[in-house]
Design a protein around this motif. Sequence first.
Motif, PDB file in Angstrom:
ATOM      1  N   ASP A  96      -3.285  12.304  -3.239  1.00  0.00           N
ATOM      2  CA  ASP A  96      -2.210  11.526  -2.618  1.00  0.00           C
ATOM      3  C   ASP A  96      -2.482  10.022  -2.642  1.00  0.00           C
ATOM      4  O   ASP A  96      -1.844   9.250  -1.928  1.00  0.00           O
ATOM      5  N   THR A  97      -3.391   9.605  -3.496  1.00  0.00           N
ATOM      6  CA  THR A  97      -3.847   8.214  -3.522  1.00  0.00           C
ATOM      7  C   THR A  97      -2.768   7.248  -4.006  1.00  0.00           C
ATOM      8  O   THR A  97      -2.057   7.517  -4.981  1.00  0.00           O
ATOM      9  N   ASP A  98      -2.676   6.124  -3.326  1.00  0.00           N
ATOM     10  CA  ASP A  98      -1.851   4.998  -3.758  1.00  0.00           C
ATOM     11  C   ASP A  98      -2.728   4.144  -4.686  1.00  0.00           C
ATOM     12  O   ASP A  98      -3.620   3.438  -4.220  1.00  0.00           O
ATOM     13  N   VAL A  99      -2.486   4.221  -5.971  1.00  0.00           N
ATOM     14  CA  VAL A  99      -3.367   3.587  -6.947  1.00  0.00           C
ATOM     15  C   VAL A  99      -3.398   2.070  -6.781  1.00  0.00           C
ATOM     16  O   VAL A  99      -4.435   1.430  -6.980  1.00  0.00           O
ATOM     17  N   GLN A 100      -2.287   1.465  -6.393  1.00  0.00           N
ATOM     18  CA  GLN A 100      -2.274   0.014  -6.190  1.00  0.00           C
ATOM     19  C   GLN A 100      -3.223  -0.396  -5.071  1.00  0.00           C
ATOM     20  O   GLN A 100      -3.914  -1.412  -5.164  1.00  0.00           O
ATOM     21  N   ALA A 101      -3.274   0.402  -4.010  1.00  0.00           N
ATOM     22  CA  ALA A 101      -4.207   0.118  -2.917  1.00  0.00           C
ATOM     23  C   ALA A 101      -5.648   0.239  -3.399  1.00  0.00           C
ATOM     24  O   ALA A 101      -6.517  -0.541  -3.007  1.00  0.00           O
TER      25      ALA A 101
END
Length: 274
Positions: A96-101
């Motif tokens: 569920d990772t937000d790649v931009q973060a």
Amino acid sequence: MSQNQRFASITGCGQGSIGEALVKEYFARGLHAIATLLPFEKSDHPDEAGITWFKLDVTSEQSIIDLKHELDILTKGYLDVLVNCAGIAYTMTAIDTDVQAVEKMFQVNVIGPMRMVHHFHGNFIRASGVIVNIGSVGGIVPYMYGSSYNATKASLHHWSNTLRLEMSPLSVRVVTIISGEVGTNILKSDNLRELPEGYFYAPLKEEFKAHVQRTVKGATDRFDYARNVVAQSLRSSPKAWLWYGGSAGIDSMFYRQFKLNKVKKAYPASSKQV
């Protein structure tokens, strides 16, 4: 070391941080300790302690160049200790990772130290100094919900390892600190983070909330941590790797600690259709 006056610069010295504890410990040991703060952070704590500070954003090349200009004037081009402590966390399951973060976190936790060493290498070579890179046990063991953060620390560890070899003929020592649980406010930006609704890890929604809002039991006091790290860094032959802080265990312990059996029960192998 360089001259009668020794200089130590520590990144990431915001109030409540490991960096704050480290800069105060170097100051207490008689070094000219230099704190760095993010542009928006208050400076009350270094001001009250009588500690020199400068603004720094390790994700900005120009910010580092500006800091180097200031320190070259102050230290006459010497730097006995550089501690790469600035870091941020991002807590989430890998799927569920937000790649931009995560890209932002890599800029701070990994690229930031690389930039600092690139620009300041002449200063600590001149001083026969030491570079201290603040790593994490998460870069060694699979700490739950920390896949991306763990990846940044694993990257830092391996870069630091090679840096130690490359700096050795130049009389610069490199120390990697494998930090366990230390009582800091690093999780403040994750405090309101939630697992996405309706996804595979939804059964652990409440456990995840408790995790990001936790007060870590048994965490090492950051000032105790700082005393040990600083003492090691000032040795003539410091350890290459120093493990310090609350410890972590192996997969089975994490499986129980983070109640992964609830995910297993909610999605048994016979019904997995992704």
